[in-house]
Design a protein around this motif. Structure first.
Motif, mmCIF file in Angstrom:
data_model
loop_
_atom_site.group_PDB
_atom_site.id
_atom_site.type_symbol
_atom_site.label_atom_id
_atom_site.label_comp_id
_atom_site.label_asym_id
_atom_site.label_seq_id
_atom_site.Cartn_x
_atom_site.Cartn_y
_atom_site.Cartn_z
ATOM 1 N N GLY A 19 52.698 46.058 38.635
ATOM 2 C CA GLY A 19 53.103 44.667 38.489
ATOM 3 C C GLY A 19 54.480 44.454 37.886
ATOM 4 O O GLY A 19 54.917 43.296 37.741
ATOM 5 N N GLN A 20 55.199 45.516 37.539
ATOM 6 C CA GLN A 20 56.532 45.355 36.951
ATOM 7 C C GLN A 20 57.579 45.114 38.029
ATOM 8 O O GLN A 20 57.485 45.643 39.138
ATOM 9 C CB GLN A 20 56.904 46.601 36.140
ATOM 10 N N VAL A 23 45.146 36.089 42.046
ATOM 11 C CA VAL A 23 45.512 37.098 41.058
ATOM 12 C C VAL A 23 44.829 36.747 39.748
ATOM 13 O O VAL A 23 44.984 35.634 39.233
ATOM 14 C CB VAL A 23 47.040 37.170 40.868
ATOM 15 N N ALA A 24 44.050 37.683 39.207
ATOM 16 C CA ALA A 24 43.327 37.436 37.957
ATOM 17 C C ALA A 24 44.302 37.360 36.784
ATOM 18 O O ALA A 24 45.481 37.702 36.901
ATOM 19 C CB ALA A 24 42.296 38.541 37.715
ATOM 20 N N THR A 25 43.795 36.907 35.660
ATOM 21 C CA THR A 25 44.649 36.749 34.478
ATOM 22 C C THR A 25 45.200 38.081 33.978
ATOM 23 O O THR A 25 46.205 38.103 33.264
ATOM 24 C CB THR A 25 43.850 36.064 33.344
ATOM 25 N N ASP A 26 44.556 39.209 34.360
ATOM 26 C CA ASP A 26 45.076 40.518 33.953
ATOM 27 C C ASP A 26 46.027 41.118 34.990
ATOM 28 O O ASP A 26 46.446 42.263 34.864
ATOM 29 C CB ASP A 26 43.921 41.489 33.676
ATOM 30 N N GLY A 27 46.362 40.332 36.037
ATOM 31 C CA GLY A 27 47.300 40.781 37.057
ATOM 32 C C GLY A 27 46.676 41.465 38.247
ATOM 33 O O GLY A 27 47.383 41.814 39.206
ATOM 34 N N THR A 28 45.359 41.651 38.247
ATOM 35 C CA THR A 28 44.674 42.305 39.364
ATOM 36 C C THR A 28 44.456 41.319 40.504
ATOM 37 O O THR A 28 44.070 40.173 40.281
ATOM 38 C CB THR A 28 43.305 42.853 38.916
ATOM 39 N N HIS A 88 36.398 49.871 43.357
ATOM 40 C CA HIS A 88 36.931 50.803 42.359
ATOM 41 C C HIS A 88 38.199 50.261 41.720
ATOM 42 O O HIS A 88 38.478 50.565 40.553
ATOM 43 C CB HIS A 88 37.199 52.168 43.010
ATOM 44 N N ARG A 89 38.968 49.470 42.466
ATOM 45 C CA ARG A 89 40.200 48.900 41.918
ATOM 46 C C ARG A 89 39.956 47.612 41.120
ATOM 47 O O ARG A 89 40.889 47.017 40.610
ATOM 48 C CB ARG A 89 41.173 48.594 43.067
#
Length: 439
Positions: free
Chosen positions: A120-121, A374-379, A199-200
């Motif tokens: 995500g960077q 996109v979830a709050t954790d970036g996934t 799994h991801r």
């Protein structure tokens, strides 16, 4: 004992001046002229490698004679690779394309280049070409090597969309922007399964079971979300539940799905791609025509890579007239908005269907809408599933059976209709897995 040097971050290998690459490339090119084009690829690559080694040796001698410090082994290796990539790859872009940690590449001109990594960077990296003109030439090389129909990139055709040999998606513009701009999206998971997405952390086991059952029960699916939300990845994974005996036709504006390349999973697949007009402005074949042609090929399922125009009408007609189990993707900010967007596409198509007729067509064709976010954790995650009900002609009623939770991941909401649940169960849905999702 000296500790080994740390591995470079994505895009941070030894920096090579594009001007030096261009100068030495010209020397190699002069030596290759009239010979390389007549050689088989393997032999041509060997000749190029030999010329590059000789030119690097000559450059080192020049540096020593002039009193300059010669290149370090690391810098010389990077220069050799940059030269090789300029002949057999895509120049300064190739190293970024090959990096498994790089997911997106954005070149806003030759020297304003950014990458987005798999974690995500987003970072700026060195120039990928000596000039904007060289960057345009790289794009034209990519088009020439794509092995597809004529793909122009010039002032008369300033936009180019194509699939690179490695499966990456390239889009470039020139003339309509201040500087040529190139965007490359790298599919981190080209051959992906629903299990991989579990799994991801993008799906729960219950969601995986529901989607698999939907596909096996031949439900028509619309997969939606924003740019880069993972629509193509989820469609590709969902297609894994399609039996190998079924005939599939895929339709895309630029090849990306690649289902036809997986001979074991989808041996009877034909991939179609729209064609741009030629220099005279004729010969173009749009997505709507491709969908109609695909239907004449007697498919069991039609998969449209991205619906965003007139192709929505033949696609929905296919879904409602016997090609059950078809799928498409489209851009939308929610599962509910996806239905509105489909209606808009239908009403704008040459058939000029009314609002009520568009809703009837959608209600008869679409079974479920899956929305990615996109979830709050970036996934990237599946955020919503909406079941489309029978329409009354004035709207498309639906139930959101999974809705976005606090972190935007899908959580159970309204129950699936009893008759539909029976169909999914008959298709192998494990109700115990749904219980784990607290339905």
């Amino acid at each position: 004992m000296t500790a080994p040097a740390p591995a470079p971050a994505p895009g941070e290998n030894a920096v090579v001046a594009p001007e030096l690459v261009a100068r030495l490339r010209a020397r190699v090119s002069d030596r290759l002229a009239g010979r390389g084009a007549q050689l088989p690829d393997a032999q041509r690559h060997a000749v190029i490698a030999g010329y590059i080694a000789e030119e690097l040796l000559g450059y080192a001698r020049e540096a020593i004679a002039a009193g300059r410090i010669p290149l370090t082994p690391q810098a010389e290796a990077a220069l050799a690779r940059a030269l090789r990539d300029s002949f057999t790859g895509l120049g300064g872009l190739q190293q970024l394309i090959d990096d498994p940690l790089v997911e997106d590449i954005f070149a806003n001109g030759c020297d304003n280049v950014w990458i987005r990594t798999t974690d995500g960077q987003t970072r700026r990296v060195p120039p990928v070409a000596a000039s904007d003109e060289d960057l345009v030439d790289l794009v034209r090389v990519a088009a020439a090597r794509s092995g597809q129909e004529e793909r122009r990139f010039d002032r008369g055709s300033p936009g180019l969309s194509l699939r690179l040999p490695g499966g990456q998606r390239l889009f470039a513009v020139m003339a309509v922007s201040k500087r040529p701009s190139v965007s490359i999206r790298r599919n981190v998971l080209h051959r992906v399964t629903l299990d991989d997405l579990v799994h991801r952390g993008e799906l729960t086991p219950g969601l995986r079971a529901v989607i698999s059952a939907m596909v096996r029960a031949r439900k028509n699916l619309v997969i939606c979300g924003g740019t880069g939300a993972g629509k193509t990845t989820l469609l590709r994974a969902a297609a894994g539940a399609i039996g190998p005996h079924e005939r599939i036709v895929t339709v895309e504006d630029a090849f990306e799905l690649g289902l036809d390349e997986d001979i074991d999973a989808h041996p009877n697949t034909t991939a179609l791609q729209q064609r741009e007009p030629n220099l005279e402005g004729v010969g173009g074949i749009d997505m709507a025509t491709m969908v109609k042609w695909g239907l004449r090929m007697r498919p069991d399922r039609v998969i449209v890579g991205e619906s965003r125009g007139a192709e929505a009408v033949p696609m929905l007609l296919a879904m409602s007239q016997g090609n059950d189990g078809s799928m498409c993707t489209l851009h939308a900010s929610s599962s509910k908005q996806a239905l509105t967007r489909l209606a808009m596409y239908v009403m704008q198509a040459p058939e000029k269907l009314t609002f009520d007729a568009a809703n009837v067509l959608i209600g008869q064709a679409v079974d479920f809408v899956l929305h990615l976010d996109v979830a709050t954790d970036g996934t990237r995650v599946l955020s919503s599933i909406r079941q489309v009900l029978e329409t009354d002609g004035t709207q498309v009623p639906s139930n959101e059976i999974y809705r976005p939770g606090p972190d935007r991941r899908a959580i159970p909401a309204a129950p699936i209709r009893a008759d539909t649940l029976d169909e999914l169960t008959a298709a192998g849905l494990n109700m115990d897995l749904l219980a784990l999702d607290r339905w």
